[in-house]
Structure formats: structure tokens, C-alpha cells
Design a protein around this motif. Structure first.
Motif, PDB file in Angstrom:
ATOM      1  N   THR A 145       0.851  -1.180   0.000  1.00  0.00           N
ATOM      2  CA  THR A 145       0.000   0.000   0.000  1.00  0.00           C
ATOM      3  C   THR A 145       0.893   1.240   0.000  1.00  0.00           C
ATOM      4  OG1 THR A 145      -1.941   1.054   1.024  1.00  0.00           O
ATOM      5  CG2 THR A 145      -0.271   0.134   2.527  1.00  0.00           C
ATOM      6  N   VAL A 147       1.465   5.321   1.914  1.00  0.00           N
ATOM      7  CA  VAL A 147       1.103   6.340   2.899  1.00  0.00           C
ATOM      8  C   VAL A 147       1.359   7.687   2.240  1.00  0.00           C
ATOM      9  CG1 VAL A 147       1.556   7.335   5.162  1.00  0.00           C
ATOM     10  CG2 VAL A 147       1.895   4.885   4.808  1.00  0.00           C
ATOM     11  N   ARG A 168     -12.366   5.809  -1.411  1.00  0.00           N
ATOM     12  CA  ARG A 168     -11.491   5.104  -0.467  1.00  0.00           C
ATOM     13  C   ARG A 168     -10.128   5.772  -0.334  1.00  0.00           C
ATOM     14  NH1 ARG A 168     -10.993  -0.880  -1.655  1.00  0.00           N
ATOM     15  NH2 ARG A 168     -10.093  -0.835   0.432  1.00  0.00           N
ATOM     16  N   THR A 171      -8.189   6.216   3.030  1.00  0.00           N
ATOM     17  CA  THR A 171      -7.475   5.126   3.698  1.00  0.00           C
ATOM     18  C   THR A 171      -5.988   5.136   3.362  1.00  0.00           C
ATOM     19  OG1 THR A 171      -7.764   3.427   1.963  1.00  0.00           O
ATOM     20  CG2 THR A 171      -9.569   3.705   3.564  1.00  0.00           C
ATOM     21  N   LEU A 172      -5.593   5.987   2.421  1.00  0.00           N
ATOM     22  CA  LEU A 172      -4.184   6.078   2.015  1.00  0.00           C
ATOM     23  C   LEU A 172      -3.514   7.364   2.482  1.00  0.00           C
ATOM     24  CD1 LEU A 172      -4.407   4.743  -1.657  1.00  0.00           C
ATOM     25  CD2 LEU A 172      -3.710   3.499   0.399  1.00  0.00           C
ATOM     26  N   PHE A 184      -0.978   6.673  10.606  1.00  0.00           N
ATOM     27  CA  PHE A 184      -1.497   5.873   9.501  1.00  0.00           C
ATOM     28  C   PHE A 184      -1.783   4.459  10.011  1.00  0.00           C
ATOM     29  CE2 PHE A 184      -1.047   3.130   5.758  1.00  0.00           C
ATOM     30  CZ  PHE A 184      -1.940   3.744   4.893  1.00  0.00           C
ATOM     31  N   ILE A 186      -3.282   0.683   9.473  1.00  0.00           N
ATOM     32  CA  ILE A 186      -3.454  -0.271   8.377  1.00  0.00           C
ATOM     33  C   ILE A 186      -4.538  -1.256   8.800  1.00  0.00           C
ATOM     34  CG2 ILE A 186      -2.341  -2.027   6.955  1.00  0.00           C
ATOM     35  CD1 ILE A 186       0.348  -0.607   7.613  1.00  0.00           C
ATOM     36  N   ARG A 187      -5.674  -1.215   8.104  1.00  0.00           N
ATOM     37  CA  ARG A 187      -6.799  -2.105   8.400  1.00  0.00           C
ATOM     38  C   ARG A 187      -6.845  -3.181   7.319  1.00  0.00           C
ATOM     39  NH1 ARG A 187      -9.930   0.217  12.296  1.00  0.00           N
ATOM     40  NH2 ARG A 187      -9.489   2.419  12.664  1.00  0.00           N
ATOM     41  N   GLU A 193     -11.277  -0.556   5.397  1.00  0.00           N
ATOM     42  CA  GLU A 193     -10.136  -1.358   4.927  1.00  0.00           C
ATOM     43  C   GLU A 193      -9.186  -0.509   4.082  1.00  0.00           C
ATOM     44  OE1 GLU A 193      -9.311  -4.897   1.700  1.00  0.00           O
ATOM     45  OE2 GLU A 193     -11.159  -4.984   2.863  1.00  0.00           O
ATOM     46  N   THR A 194      -7.917  -0.630   4.372  1.00  0.00           N
ATOM     47  CA  THR A 194      -6.890   0.092   3.616  1.00  0.00           C
ATOM     48  C   THR A 194      -6.894  -0.386   2.169  1.00  0.00           C
ATOM     49  OG1 THR A 194      -5.547   0.288   5.614  1.00  0.00           O
ATOM     50  CG2 THR A 194      -4.406   0.566   3.506  1.00  0.00           C
TER      51      THR A 194
END
Length: 200
Positions: A145, A147, A168, A171-172, A184, A186-187, A193-194
Motif C-alpha cells: 500500500t 502512505v 477510499r 485510507t491512504l 497511519f 493499516i486495516r 479497509e486500507t
């Protein structure tokens, strides 16, 4: 004595189960993995958060790897984030002077991780971001992912990846907690959810 045909269903036994891991927790963590910025650097920022499962419970044995460009947007070519003694082969850790742009952090008992690094500069058409690779229990394949750091809303609005993920995108993007600290989480699944990326 009767012989049994090995191809007969009566002699086929199931493959024994085994534990997936996390065996990586034994060899991959290293001392000082969270200190990506050179010691005492005046522009060090802290990025931290929690790794959470689908029920919101913390994962105490996850590994978070970070990669990031330097403040000018250049990827470091410094050799060895984990240096070794040439005579014994023992790990020495970082030299504390050069910016490698890379770190590996193990979550603590509360699923928390943190890293001290330099704020990355923009590269190409992307807003400044840190790349993330996550290893955790129950994952057969590690996850990727990003950040993104807040502060340049025009760059975030123009970022092609953030534009593709639509609603979404939050989430980032890390939350600015002030004084050079960003959170940050992380899910892995569930609500919030990330966004995870797939490289081909």
C-alpha cells in the motif's frame, strides 16, 4: 501379505497441515529498523499507527516495511540498510549518517508501529508518499500500500492513484497530528479497509 495399489483411494492420505507463520518474526526484524532518517537530522518526521484485523483487533506480530524518496524526490542508492561486520558477518545496523529510505518495523504487543524518516519529495506525477509492504499472520502473500502525507492538497488532488480509488482515498492519507507526526493505521479488512495494491 496383500499389496495395496498406491493409486487406490483407500491408500491416499490427506496432506498434513502446517503453520503458516509468522516465522518471519524470528529473522527479519533488526535493531534500529524504525530509524530511517540519519540520527539528529533536523527534518525528521515520525509516521506511526496500528495494524488491525477485520474485527479492529491489533496484530502484535506484524512487520511493516517502508520505502521512501528523500526530500528532493530521489530514491536512495546507499548500500545496505542492514550493515554487517565484514569479519564476523554479525549485523551492525545502520551507520546513522546516510539516508537509506528504507526501514523494517515490528509491531509491539498493542499492534503499534512507528518510523522516523524524512518527508519524501514528489516523484513523477505522484504526490509525496511512502511505499509500504506488510507481513502479518494469516497472510499467505504480503500486502502493498502507500502512505500519502497531507500538506499539499493540490498534489493529492492530482495524484493518479488517489483519483482511481475514489471514495477510499482517505485510507491512504495519513492524519497530521502536528509537530512532524503523522498517523497511519493499516486495516486488513472490514469497514475502512486500507486500499492494497497489486504489482504485476
Amino acid at each position: 501379505m496383500t499389496k495395496t495399489d498406491p493409486s487406490s483411494p483407500a491408500t491416499v492420505r490427506p496432506t498434513p497441515s502446517h503453520t503458516v507463520g509468522p516465522f518471519y518474526g524470528y529473522a527479519l526484524p533488526f535493531l534500529g529498523g524504525e530509524d530511517i532518517a540519519p540520527l539528529g537530522h533536523p527534518y525528521t518526521i515520525t509516521v506511526h499507527g496500528y495494524v488491525l484485523d477485520g474485527a479492529g483487533a491489533p496484530l502484535p506480530d506484524a512487520l511493516v516495511e517502508l520505502w521512501g524518496a528523500d526530500p528532493d524526490g530521489n530514491v536512495s542508492t546507499t548500500d545496505g540498510s542492514i550493515r554487517r561486520d565484514p569479519a564476523t558477518g554479525d549485523p551492525l545496523g545502520r551507520n546513522g549518517v546516510e539516508f537509506t529510505g528504507w526501514g523494517r518495523i515490528q509491531t509491539d504487543a498493542d499492534g503499534h508501529w512507528y518510523a522516523r524518516t524524512l518527508r519524501p519529495g514528489a516523484r513523477g506525477g505522484s504526490a509525496p508518499y511512502l511505499s509500504v509492504c506488510l507481513f502479518a499472520r494469516g497472510l499467505l502473500v504480503h500486502l502493498f500500500t502507500r502512505v500519502y502525507l497531507p500538506g499539499d492538497e493540490a498534489a493529492l488532488a492530482a495524484d493518479p492513484l488517489l483519483a482511481r480509488v475514489g471514495a477510499r482515498r482517505d485510507t491512504l492519507i495519513a492524519a497530521d497530528e502536528g509537530r512532524g507526526t503523522y498517523r497511519f493505521d493499516i486495516r486488513l479488512q472490514g469497514e475502512g479497509e486500507t486500499v492494497f495494491l497489486e504489482f504485476q
